[in-house]
Write an enzyme that holds these catalytic residues in place. Structure first.
Site, PDB file in Angstrom:
ATOM      1  N   LEU A 167     -38.432 -26.669 -56.419  1.00 41.12           N
ATOM      2  CA  LEU A 167     -39.651 -25.876 -56.572  1.00 41.12           C
ATOM      3  C   LEU A 167     -39.539 -25.184 -57.924  1.00 41.12           C
ATOM      4  O   LEU A 167     -38.451 -24.773 -58.322  1.00 41.12           O
ATOM      5  CB  LEU A 167     -39.772 -24.802 -55.480  1.00 41.12           C
ATOM      6  CG  LEU A 167     -40.129 -25.262 -54.074  1.00 41.12           C
ATOM      7  CD1 LEU A 167     -40.103 -24.071 -53.115  1.00 41.12           C
ATOM      8  CD2 LEU A 167     -41.492 -25.929 -54.038  1.00 41.12           C
ATOM      9  N   ASP A 168     -40.665 -25.057 -58.625  1.00 40.63           N
ATOM     10  CA  ASP A 168     -40.658 -24.272 -59.858  1.00 40.63           C
ATOM     11  C   ASP A 168     -40.238 -22.848 -59.514  1.00 40.63           C
ATOM     12  O   ASP A 168     -40.434 -22.386 -58.383  1.00 40.63           O
ATOM     13  CB  ASP A 168     -42.062 -24.231 -60.479  1.00 40.63           C
ATOM     14  CG  ASP A 168     -42.568 -25.594 -60.911  1.00 40.63           C
ATOM     15  OD1 ASP A 168     -41.738 -26.508 -61.093  1.00 40.63           O
ATOM     16  OD2 ASP A 168     -43.789 -25.729 -61.069  1.00 40.63           O
ATOM     17  N   LYS A 169     -39.672 -22.137 -60.490  1.00 41.02           N
ATOM     18  CA  LYS A 169     -39.204 -20.769 -60.246  1.00 41.02           C
ATOM     19  C   LYS A 169     -40.290 -19.865 -59.677  1.00 41.02           C
ATOM     20  O   LYS A 169     -40.010 -18.986 -58.873  1.00 41.02           O
ATOM     21  CB  LYS A 169     -38.672 -20.154 -61.549  1.00 41.02           C
ATOM     22  CG  LYS A 169     -37.241 -20.526 -61.836  1.00 41.02           C
ATOM     23  CD  LYS A 169     -36.757 -20.033 -63.168  1.00 41.02           C
ATOM     24  CE  LYS A 169     -36.661 -18.558 -63.261  1.00 41.02           C
ATOM     25  NZ  LYS A 169     -35.999 -18.102 -64.494  1.00 41.02           N
TER      26      LYS A 169
END
Length: 163
Positions: free
Chosen positions: A31-33
């Site tokens: 997942l993106d940050k």
């Protein structure tokens, strides 16, 4: 950070309670940050590979909050497939506007390119303000699971991913 370790940032493994930690666990996918939601952590490499393999076409569903309204043209463009400025082509995706909030939508993709959902919306002139992954395949993130928390996955839930 969706990693087993990082010198500068806390990782998703740091969120796993000690009673669930064991040697060899890792996040299956990323997942993106700044994206929240469903991330599966496992020690089963074969399971992770099956789930992540592009050949399996496992759909991932996201809920996006946007800085503008979703239009029918955008729905049609997602259905045809989006091409980024750099020439990267995305497979056709499903965009479902929220009936109660035109600045919110569900997005279903069958792949996982770098920042894909955000970039898809950028091509349509919108920016993603919030993004949450709510399902992988037929497995849906339990609504009662608080942000940053985890729980063991039941064997029958693992099979839902491949439906």
């Amino acid at each position: 950070v969706s990693a087993t370790s990082d010198r500068d940032e806390p990782t998703v493994i740091d969120l796993v309670p000690k009673e669930f930690r064991r040697k060899g666990i890792f996040p299956a996918g990323r997942l993106d940050k700044d994206t929240t939601g469903l991330l599966i952590i496992t020690d089963d490499g074969e399971f992770a590979h099956s789930m992540l393999s592009p050949k399996k076409h496992i759909n991932k569903k996201y809920v996006a909050e946007l800085d503008g309204e979703v239009t029918q043209d955008m729905v049609d463009n997602f259905k045809r497939g989006i091409t980024f400025r750099d020439g990267t082509e995305c497979l056709p995706a499903t965009l479902i506007p929220d009936e109660n909030n035109p600045e919110k939508a569900q997005v279903i993709i069958g792949e996982g390119k770098f920042h894909q959902v955000k970039k898809m919306f950028i091509t349509q002139g919108l920016r993603v303000k919030k993004l949450k992954r709510v399902s992988i395949g037929g497995f849906v993130l339990p609504e009662n699971l608080p942000l940053g928390q985890c729980r063991p996955m039941l064997e029958e839930e693992k099979q839902l991913i491949f439906l």
